[in-house]
Design a protein around this motif. Structure first.
Motif, PDB file in Angstrom:
ATOM      1  N   VAL A 120      39.187  31.717  39.805  1.00 53.94           N
ATOM      2  CA  VAL A 120      40.197  32.444  38.793  1.00 53.94           C
ATOM      3  C   VAL A 120      41.404  31.688  38.886  1.00 53.94           C
ATOM      4  O   VAL A 120      42.179  31.963  39.936  1.00 53.94           O
ATOM      5  N   LEU A 125      48.396  35.915  36.304  1.00 57.00           N
ATOM      6  CA  LEU A 125      47.725  36.987  36.458  1.00 57.00           C
ATOM      7  C   LEU A 125      47.966  37.852  37.400  1.00 57.00           C
ATOM      8  O   LEU A 125      48.386  37.554  38.300  1.00 57.00           O
ATOM      9  N   ARG A 137      47.156  41.014  32.820  1.00 58.47           N
ATOM     10  CA  ARG A 137      46.035  41.374  33.641  1.00 58.47           C
ATOM     11  C   ARG A 137      44.967  40.381  33.747  1.00 58.47           C
ATOM     12  O   ARG A 137      44.723  39.617  32.698  1.00 58.47           O
ATOM     13  N   ASP A 138      44.422  40.060  35.029  1.00 56.85           N
ATOM     14  CA  ASP A 138      43.236  39.176  35.091  1.00 56.85           C
ATOM     15  C   ASP A 138      42.014  39.873  34.633  1.00 56.85           C
ATOM     16  O   ASP A 138      41.377  40.959  35.281  1.00 56.85           O
ATOM     17  N   ALA A 139      41.550  39.510  33.299  1.00 56.50           N
ATOM     18  CA  ALA A 139      40.393  40.295  32.913  1.00 56.50           C
ATOM     19  C   ALA A 139      39.152  39.562  33.277  1.00 56.50           C
ATOM     20  O   ALA A 139      38.083  40.458  33.254  1.00 56.50           O
ATOM     21  N   LEU A 140      39.145  38.221  33.755  1.00 58.48           N
ATOM     22  CA  LEU A 140      37.832  37.787  34.146  1.00 58.48           C
ATOM     23  C   LEU A 140      37.393  38.053  35.444  1.00 58.48           C
ATOM     24  O   LEU A 140      36.225  37.939  35.661  1.00 58.48           O
ATOM     25  N   THR A 183      37.656  29.608  35.917  1.00 57.22           N
ATOM     26  CA  THR A 183      38.302  30.165  34.683  1.00 57.22           C
ATOM     27  C   THR A 183      39.728  29.662  34.260  1.00 57.22           C
ATOM     28  O   THR A 183      40.530  29.688  35.388  1.00 57.22           O
ATOM     29  N   GLY A 184      39.967  29.279  33.121  1.00 59.11           N
ATOM     30  CA  GLY A 184      41.359  28.669  32.757  1.00 59.11           C
ATOM     31  C   GLY A 184      41.370  27.356  33.279  1.00 59.11           C
ATOM     32  O   GLY A 184      40.489  26.852  33.879  1.00 59.11           O
ATOM     33  N   THR A 186      41.200  24.574  31.540  1.00 62.16           N
ATOM     34  CA  THR A 186      40.396  23.557  31.157  1.00 62.16           C
ATOM     35  C   THR A 186      40.914  22.428  29.980  1.00 62.16           C
ATOM     36  O   THR A 186      40.418  21.664  29.642  1.00 62.16           O
ATOM     37  N   ASP A 192      46.771  22.642  33.976  1.00 56.74           N
ATOM     38  CA  ASP A 192      45.402  22.825  33.660  1.00 56.74           C
ATOM     39  C   ASP A 192      44.782  21.625  34.529  1.00 56.74           C
ATOM     40  O   ASP A 192      44.500  20.561  34.296  1.00 56.74           O
ATOM     41  N   HIS A 216      35.858  26.303  22.885  1.00 54.33           N
ATOM     42  CA  HIS A 216      35.584  24.970  22.708  1.00 54.33           C
ATOM     43  C   HIS A 216      35.746  24.061  23.913  1.00 54.33           C
ATOM     44  O   HIS A 216      35.261  23.040  24.107  1.00 54.33           O
ATOM     45  N   LEU A 232      35.015  27.444  32.574  1.00 53.04           N
ATOM     46  CA  LEU A 232      35.116  28.544  31.445  1.00 53.04           C
ATOM     47  C   LEU A 232      36.651  28.570  30.936  1.00 53.04           C
ATOM     48  O   LEU A 232      37.655  28.452  31.922  1.00 53.04           O
ATOM     49  N   GLY A 234      40.191  29.905  29.654  1.00 49.92           N
ATOM     50  CA  GLY A 234      40.854  31.180  30.158  1.00 49.92           C
ATOM     51  C   GLY A 234      40.877  32.236  29.117  1.00 49.92           C
ATOM     52  O   GLY A 234      40.852  33.292  29.670  1.00 49.92           O
ATOM     53  N   ASN A 235      40.849  31.907  27.739  1.00 45.29           N
ATOM     54  CA  ASN A 235      40.888  33.054  26.885  1.00 45.29           C
ATOM     55  C   ASN A 235      39.597  33.842  27.127  1.00 45.29           C
ATOM     56  O   ASN A 235      38.593  33.221  27.387  1.00 45.29           O
ATOM     57  N   PRO A 236      39.628  35.108  27.315  1.00 38.64           N
ATOM     58  CA  PRO A 236      38.723  35.980  27.756  1.00 38.64           C
ATOM     59  C   PRO A 236      37.355  35.661  26.980  1.00 38.64           C
ATOM     60  O   PRO A 236      36.204  35.659  27.383  1.00 38.64           O
TER      61      PRO A 236
HETATM   62  N1  LIG Z   1      46.416  20.703  23.615  1.00 30.45           N
HETATM   63  C1  LIG Z   1      45.425  21.834  23.220  1.00 30.45           C
HETATM   64  N2  LIG Z   1      45.775  22.900  23.933  1.00 30.45           N
HETATM   65  C2  LIG Z   1      44.858  24.157  23.915  1.00 30.45           C
HETATM   66  C3  LIG Z   1      43.682  23.620  23.118  1.00 30.45           C
HETATM   67  C4  LIG Z   1      43.323  22.522  22.610  1.00 30.45           C
HETATM   68  O1  LIG Z   1      42.254  22.151  21.872  1.00 30.45           O
HETATM   69  N3  LIG Z   1      44.412  21.745  22.747  1.00 30.45           N
HETATM   70  N4  LIG Z   1      42.678  24.656  22.986  1.00 30.45           N
HETATM   71  C5  LIG Z   1      43.169  26.000  23.137  1.00 30.45           C
HETATM   72  C6  LIG Z   1      42.035  26.999  23.632  1.00 30.45           C
HETATM   73  S1  LIG Z   1      41.060  27.151  22.075  1.00 30.45           S
HETATM   74  C7  LIG Z   1      41.822  27.667  24.613  1.00 30.45           C
HETATM   75  S2  LIG Z   1      40.436  28.732  24.639  1.00 30.45           S
HETATM   76  C8  LIG Z   1      42.774  27.355  25.932  1.00 30.45           C
HETATM   77  C9  LIG Z   1      41.843  27.005  27.080  1.00 30.45           C
HETATM   78  O2  LIG Z   1      42.583  26.671  27.905  1.00 30.45           O
HETATM   79  P1  LIG Z   1      42.502  26.868  29.410  1.00 30.45           P
HETATM   80  O3  LIG Z   1      41.006  26.731  29.977  1.00 30.45           O
HETATM   81  O4  LIG Z   1      43.113  25.883  30.062  1.00 30.45           O
HETATM   82  O5  LIG Z   1      43.198  28.244  29.899  1.00 30.45           O
HETATM   83  P2  LIG Z   1      44.576  28.705  30.203  1.00 30.45           P
HETATM   84  O6  LIG Z   1      45.467  27.830  29.287  1.00 30.45           O
HETATM   85  O7  LIG Z   1      44.668  28.755  31.463  1.00 30.45           O
HETATM   86  O8  LIG Z   1      44.445  30.120  29.527  1.00 30.45           O
HETATM   87  C10 LIG Z   1      44.335  30.372  28.156  1.00 30.45           C
HETATM   88  C11 LIG Z   1      44.747  31.679  27.977  1.00 30.45           C
HETATM   89  O9  LIG Z   1      44.000  32.565  28.431  1.00 30.45           O
HETATM   90  C12 LIG Z   1      44.494  33.529  29.316  1.00 30.45           C
HETATM   91  N5  LIG Z   1      43.954  33.890  30.650  1.00 30.45           N
HETATM   92  C13 LIG Z   1      43.625  32.674  31.436  1.00 30.45           C
HETATM   93  N6  LIG Z   1      42.991  33.378  32.445  1.00 30.45           N
HETATM   94  C14 LIG Z   1      43.013  34.621  32.357  1.00 30.45           C
HETATM   95  C15 LIG Z   1      42.033  35.567  32.874  1.00 30.45           C
HETATM   96  N7  LIG Z   1      41.506  35.625  34.061  1.00 30.45           N
HETATM   97  N8  LIG Z   1      42.552  36.792  32.358  1.00 30.45           N
HETATM   98  C16 LIG Z   1      42.895  37.105  31.035  1.00 30.45           C
HETATM   99  N9  LIG Z   1      43.707  35.981  30.417  1.00 30.45           N
HETATM  100  C17 LIG Z   1      43.520  34.869  30.943  1.00 30.45           C
HETATM  101  C18 LIG Z   1      45.946  32.642  29.577  1.00 30.45           C
HETATM  102  O10 LIG Z   1      47.014  33.535  30.046  1.00 30.45           O
HETATM  103  C19 LIG Z   1      46.228  32.074  28.546  1.00 30.45           C
HETATM  104  O11 LIG Z   1      46.801  32.996  27.246  1.00 30.45           O
HETATM  105  O12 LIG Z   1      43.460  26.259  25.531  1.00 30.45           O
HETATM  106  C20 LIG Z   1      44.113  26.268  24.273  1.00 30.45           C
HETATM  107  N10 LIG Z   1      44.889  25.142  24.306  1.00 30.45           N
END
Ligand SMILES: Nc1nc2c(c(=O)[nH]1)N[C@H]1C(S)=C(S)[C@@H](COP(=O)(O)OP(=O)(O)OC[C@H]3O[C@@H](n4cnc5c(N)ncnc54)[C@H](O)[C@@H]3O)O[C@H]1N2
Ligand code: MOO
Length: 341
Positions: A120, A125, A137-140, A183-184, A186, A192, A216, A232, A234-236
């Motif tokens: 994770v 988180l 909170r870490d939801a994953l 998770t996250g 990506t 990232d 995506h 995966l 990060g968005n849950p």
């Molecule tokens: N330049 C771009 N930026 C982003 C894009 C894109 O296409 N181009 N896509 C967006 C989308 S859609 C998503 S989905 C996210 C995926 O990003 P990551 O996998 O790098 O995730 P993080 O940035 O680490 O987190 C995204 C979001 O989720 C929250 N999060 C992360 N881990 C947890 C967890 N364990 N429990 C709860 N929430 C979590 C984190 O705080 C962020 O708010 O990328 C976008 N950006």
């Protein structure tokens, strides 16, 4: 049990289960027998105690007709030596274990559950309390292990690594699991680290993004021989999307399990679509239709927490009544293998 027609003289000695073969009965003789005990040679039938009466001379009379063979379980009734009890590829359920033991197997050759390490990522988180000061909170961490187990995995580790590239590198290169789920991390932001680490270790990116919303940026890579990494987002709800569309088929294939039958149901209400990508929308199943749920944004879990399935909504959306393919959630289908803790 009795031999020949009644009335019968009752032997003093009864027969209990788990003992040596009892002496043969002779015609006109009866003996008390416990359920599961070996039936002596020349026994005609078993007479249940409630269906017999003893007269003043101690002779046993049947109070209802005695059918030869009644209540005697013949050898080979369920299976014979050499019978195939179940086809190869059968999931080893508790019932299968029971059957195997009953049939005398000491060992079973089985494809083990794939071992999964969950990593994770994210400095933001929290593991307890309410969200505060830009921390959430870490939801994953709580969600993925039981979900992965329900998908047939053995979760071997759950580690929170923050946003440290070195910690991720170390965790990935040290992992002995069949599958690493991150998770996250990506996307392409400054912290990232998933893509850069995969590049650094020379992993083969098999899937680098999918035309699906949410989720995506999900990815699949081969990190070394016999090891894959599912990244995966990060968005849950985006993580759920990747879990069901990348991790699930991978785990199923590693566990040599067949794919579930694809099925569709009409949507009761309209489901908004993405202009170019497929959407996965949480739905509840009501009668013969699927009802799209609210709170289906990428960062939301209220929809999926109440859902029975995810509906596959094609680019452009779906009208009310339109058939949509459904991806069942493990607890809703109550499939074999569901084991949450
Ligand atoms: N330049 C771009 N930026 C982003 C894009 C894109 O296409 N181009 N896509 C967006 C989308 S859609 C998503 S989905 C996210 C995926 O990003 P990551 O996998 O790098 O995730 P993080 O940035 O680490 O987190 C995204 C979001 O989720 C929250 N999060 C992360 N881990 C947890 C967890 N364990 N429990 C709860 N929430 C979590 C984190 O705080 C962020 O708010 O990328 C976008 N950006
Ligand atoms: O794909 Mo992101 O997964 O929309 O949140």
């Amino acid at each position: 049990m009795v031999a020949g027609p009644g009335p019968w003289a009752v032997r003093d000695e009864g027969v209990l289960a788990g003992h040596a073969e009892p002496a043969a009965l002779t015609d006109g003789e009866a003996a008390r027998i416990a359920t599961g005990a070996r039936v002596p040679p020349d026994t005609t039938a078993v007479l249940r105690s409630e269906h017999g009466q003893t007269d003043e001379k101690g002779r046993l009379h049947a109070t209802r007709a005695v059918v030869p063979g009644q209540d005697i379980r013949p050898r080979g009734q369920e299976c014979r030596s050499g019978d195939q009890l179940l086809p190869p590829g059968t999931l080893v359920t508790p019932a299968v274990l029971g059957l195997a033991a009953a049939a005398g197997y000491d060992t079973l050759t089985a494809v083990p559950r794939p071992r999964v390490d969950v990593l994770v990522l994210g400095d933001e988180l929290l593991t307890e309390g309410t969200p505060r000061d830009g921390l959430i909170r870490d939801a994953l961490g709580p969600m993925l292990p039981p979900w992965l187990r329900a998908l047939g995995a053995e979760v071997t580790a759950v580690r929170r690594l923050g946003d440290s590239a070195d910690a991720l590198h170390k965790a990935v290169t040290k992992s002995q699991a069949d599958v690493i789920v991150t998770t996250g991390g990506t996307a392409a932001g400054p912290v990232d680290h998933v893509h850069p680490i995969l590049h650094r270790i020379g992993a083969e990116l098999l899937v680098d993004g999918v035309k699906v919303r949410p989720g995506h940026p999900m990815l699949l890579a081969r990190t070394k021989e016999n090891q894959h990494l599912v990244g995966l987002p990060g968005n849950p709800l985006a993580a759920v999307s990747g879990l069901l569309t990348l991790a699930e088929p991978l785990l199923r294939t590693l566990a040599a399990r067949p794919a579930p039958e694809a099925y569709t149901l009409p949507l009761r209400d309209e489901a908004h679509g993405h202009p170019y990508d497929t959407r996965l929308v949480p739905v509840v199943l009501r009668g013969d239709s699927a009802v799209p749920l609210h709170y289906n944004g990428p960062a939301m879990l209220r929809g999926i927490a109440a859902a029975d399935a995810l509906a596959v909504v094609p680019p452009g959306g779906a009208r009310p009544g339109q058939e949509a393919e459904l991806l069942d959630l493990p607890w809703a289908s109550a499939g074999i293998g569901v084991c949450f803790t």
